[in-house]
Design an enzyme around this catalytic site. Sequence first.
Site, mmCIF file in Angstrom:
data_model
loop_
_atom_site.group_PDB
_atom_site.id
_atom_site.type_symbol
_atom_site.label_atom_id
_atom_site.label_comp_id
_atom_site.label_asym_id
_atom_site.label_seq_id
_atom_site.Cartn_x
_atom_site.Cartn_y
_atom_site.Cartn_z
ATOM 1 C CD GLU A 86 27.482 53.267 -54.144
ATOM 2 O OE1 GLU A 86 28.008 54.514 -54.575
ATOM 3 O OE2 GLU A 86 27.816 53.469 -52.842
ATOM 4 C CB CYS A 137 10.662 66.179 -28.533
ATOM 5 S SG CYS A 137 9.226 65.794 -28.328
ATOM 6 C CG ASP A 139 17.587 63.721 -43.896
ATOM 7 O OD1 ASP A 139 18.700 63.174 -44.000
ATOM 8 O OD2 ASP A 139 16.581 63.806 -42.947
ATOM 9 C CG ASP A 148 17.066 64.591 -38.472
ATOM 10 O OD1 ASP A 148 16.442 65.031 -37.382
ATOM 11 O OD2 ASP A 148 17.648 63.581 -39.114
ATOM 12 C CG LEU A 190 25.506 56.038 -50.579
ATOM 13 C CD1 LEU A 190 26.283 55.938 -50.386
ATOM 14 C CD2 LEU A 190 24.453 54.326 -51.555
ATOM 15 C CG LEU A 191 17.980 59.650 -48.477
ATOM 16 C CD1 LEU A 191 18.723 60.384 -47.278
ATOM 17 C CD2 LEU A 191 16.878 60.110 -49.701
ATOM 18 C CB SER A 213 12.848 58.943 -42.083
ATOM 19 O OG SER A 213 12.909 58.969 -40.418
ATOM 20 N N GLY A 214 11.693 56.263 -40.502
ATOM 21 C CA GLY A 214 11.274 55.344 -39.393
ATOM 22 C C GLY A 214 12.300 56.072 -38.053
ATOM 23 N NE ARG A 266 17.216 62.618 -36.133
ATOM 24 C CZ ARG A 266 18.681 61.765 -35.873
ATOM 25 N NH1 ARG A 266 19.000 61.393 -34.079
ATOM 26 N NH2 ARG A 266 19.490 62.382 -35.728
ATOM 27 C CB CYS A 281 7.408 68.671 -32.500
ATOM 28 S SG CYS A 281 8.285 66.525 -31.085
#
Lengths: 509, 454
Positions: free
Chosen positions: B46, B124, B111, B113, B343-344, B162-163, B165, B133
Amino acid sequence: MQFGGRRKKNSINPQSELYGQHLQFYGQPPLENISLSEFETFAVERLKLLKTVENLGVSHVKLTDLYISKLEKELKLVYSYRKNDFYGPTEYEKRRKDHISHFILRLAYCQTEDLRRWFIQQEVDLFRFRFNDLDPKQQLEFLHKNNLRYDTISSEEKTHGWPLHCEHIHDLIVFFSSSNCHCILKVPFQDALDLVRLRKVYLKQGYAYIPHQDIVTIVLNDFRTRLSKALALTARSLPAVHSDERLQPLLNHLSHAYVGQDYSIQKNVGKISLDQIDSLSGKSFPLCMRQLHQSLRENHHLRHGGRMQYGLFLKGIGLSLEQALQFWKMEFIRGKVDADKFDKAYAYSIRHMFGKEGKRTDYTPYSCMKVILSNPPSQGDHHGCPFRHSDPELLKQKLQVYKVSPSGINQILELVKGMHYQLACQKYFELTHNIEDSSFSLNHPNQYFLESQKLLGGGKDIKREMDAPQRSQENAASKGSTATQEVAANTSQHLAEMTEDLDSFFQDA
Amino acid sequence: MPSSDYDPASLPDLLPLYYRRLFPFSQYYRWLSYGGVQKNYFQNREFSFTLKDDIYVRYQSFSTQNELEKEMQKMNPYKIDVGAVYSHRPSQHNTVKSGTFQALEKELVFDIDMTDYDDVRSCCSAADICSKCWTLMTIAIHILDRALRDDFGFQHRLWVYSGRRGVHCWVCDEAARKLSVAARSAVTEYLSLVKGGDETVKKVVLTEPIHPFISNSLDVVKEYFTQYALHDQDLMGSKESVEKVLALVPEDARSYLQQEFEKEKKPEKRWKLITTEAKRKQVGNFAHSFYIVLHIRTEGLVVLQSVSLKSTAKKGQYFEKEIMLQYCYPRLDANVSKGVNHLLKSPFSVHPKTGRISVPIDVSELDKFDPFSVPTISLICEELDRPRPGEEKEKLGDGKEKEDEKDAIEKRKIRDYKRTSLAKYIKYFDQFLDGMARSWKAERLRKSDLQKEF
């Protein structure tokens, strides 16, 4: 036909070989015929036992002395417990009942994910209790009889010393020493998940090295997996079972009984207006929901876990879908979300909660058990059970803010220390409503709300509605006697009696 | 190096270029087919796309690489997510009897974050990150990568930026893809040390015995702690920060330390005071270890003597370790890792807000990775048009076969990404795939051998 082993004076059918041990894995289903009344009785008895297992599991730490003695008492009455050398007819009867009742309940509890999860959890706890009771020799015997394979460390590994070039020899030794082991088993980590999860075992290259005495955890894992697969298979053959009119009502009732009320029946939809919510949150919401509501008001946002827990609770107290959408939208807009984004991103999940999207499951509000045991909150979350998940210091502060008396706070903290989270919440109820004794056994946030409203004079309406779901099943059952067949009449009569029996049991619990 | 300034409004123009000439479709397809060892693995996968105006479509699936390319070039998704391999083609899930359409396999994913660390970083908050950081991500990757490799035996781990953070990890081993929900949950809990939300002050509690995994993780943290926590985050500097740290220390030590801190202001000295105080509480364990280690060496056996270690299972004796872990240990989003059907975000997807491409991270050069030098879609599109010195022109003679032309287009595409900053990331991805390919080859051989036997 085989007659194996010992010969007994009383006639024992070949099936008795199955009952050679008092504990079993329930690998083979029973093949005999039994009467309908035996069917019912066995099922109800086992269900009561599992309910007891559940209650004890929540209010006591598993496997402590208190837990053991209490469970022992219940178990002895019904099932095969201590391994008896005397293998007489009563012992046989008990083992047979154990076997059959387990399989009957499989039929009732295989249908949904929630039911399966509950059933597996209680059966595993029961099994753990009984397995632990065996001495090591008996345990090994059990394992061999049931073909559980495990490897001891290969001689190769032994002679070359440990394959573990662990930088932390000190820690590793500490680790193993505290369990005084003499033999180490090497299993793929997937077979020892319960130990891995709690970091109770050393892992290297995908293998868990387990001291022999931790074998019970592996066995449990195995039991759990087998049962899970079996239930999935059973679910597929359900349509055939359900076509039998005698069984279907019974099985349905059995599977609803475990939860008692699930507060999914919205009898009072629309009776709450949105502007009442703020005041209700202070008066009638349990602490978890009050906290979530406050967070929502302060931050104009809640994360997924919080939205689910609180959103479903609101549904349970009577918010309609339209009201819910309005409620969340109004709040989120005050934050960083604009109306458009809300409609796109959040509205869907609210409709989903009400069963209007996706697979259209009408989700039920979370019970205390669910809130306490699953999905613990992490950074940025406000869901969960404050008595379970909050730091005692912070909990204390919060209770002070909510004007709970210092002695009351201490009582609550004592209960929390003893891990009696639901009792702590009940105490909170008593203190905030100024009563001595709450006279109900708390197991659901919506129950808290209803009891509170009852007390504060929401009055008779709500009481009647609360009793209605339980009574209505009985009425339906007794009305069934006007139906055509005699057989059907007798069954539903039976059912009505049993229903009362079960209901009163659960109310006392 | 100045990246071309990225403007989200230009996405509609940049995406078609990206998907036509830069997105590494052949590598992507090579990855997700996993050597063709399992039938229909790619076809039953998927994908979900987020299109313009936040339109979200799920259950996308494709039969061939070509079909994937054509669809993506048609839809120009803003975001691409990868889901599970199902029992049937996801695009046909509505035609399947309800209950039989199931997620079967998926990579084990993680994941991480930066927002989950807001309570422990002072530079931040929320979606912002900075070089100070970012060290948290470096630490996280070192710790988790080691554990996944050494403790769990996973060989093929792909770390992706991840694009914005955070970072993601895709564990692609066959054993990982076949893990059940319960197994994923157990692995995630094994790897989780920081527990609790806003309501919890002390998020890390260690008891005896300290599992080797925790000691190994602490080793990593210690490498970075002085520079990261004491200097960059100034943990022992501001009054507010110090108070927060001391809240994690047991009460009896706290007042002593508060007093000492009146006199001692230097961060490193202050930290030393804390560690010394902690060590004082832990005395008593070392005497035994010598004896035991000797025992193992001479015997060479695993039979361990029953040594009764004094049970010093008092809470709070490891508080200096607990502080380091609370401030530095990776915080996982458990829900992402537990579900088979979760989904990732896909590698090589674009992040619409920053324009950065989700590129794989070369773990061997981890400490040099700089999220701010990750190429943006505007940069690489611009680089496409820049003529390289000495570049030969395409020579298309008359009467060329259609084949040759198609070939030339393929070749040009390959050369295309090579002249952009994306090149090194795709090269790294290729190496990653080569590593896996060896095991696919072995699997295919094994399967064909089995089939030959009667």
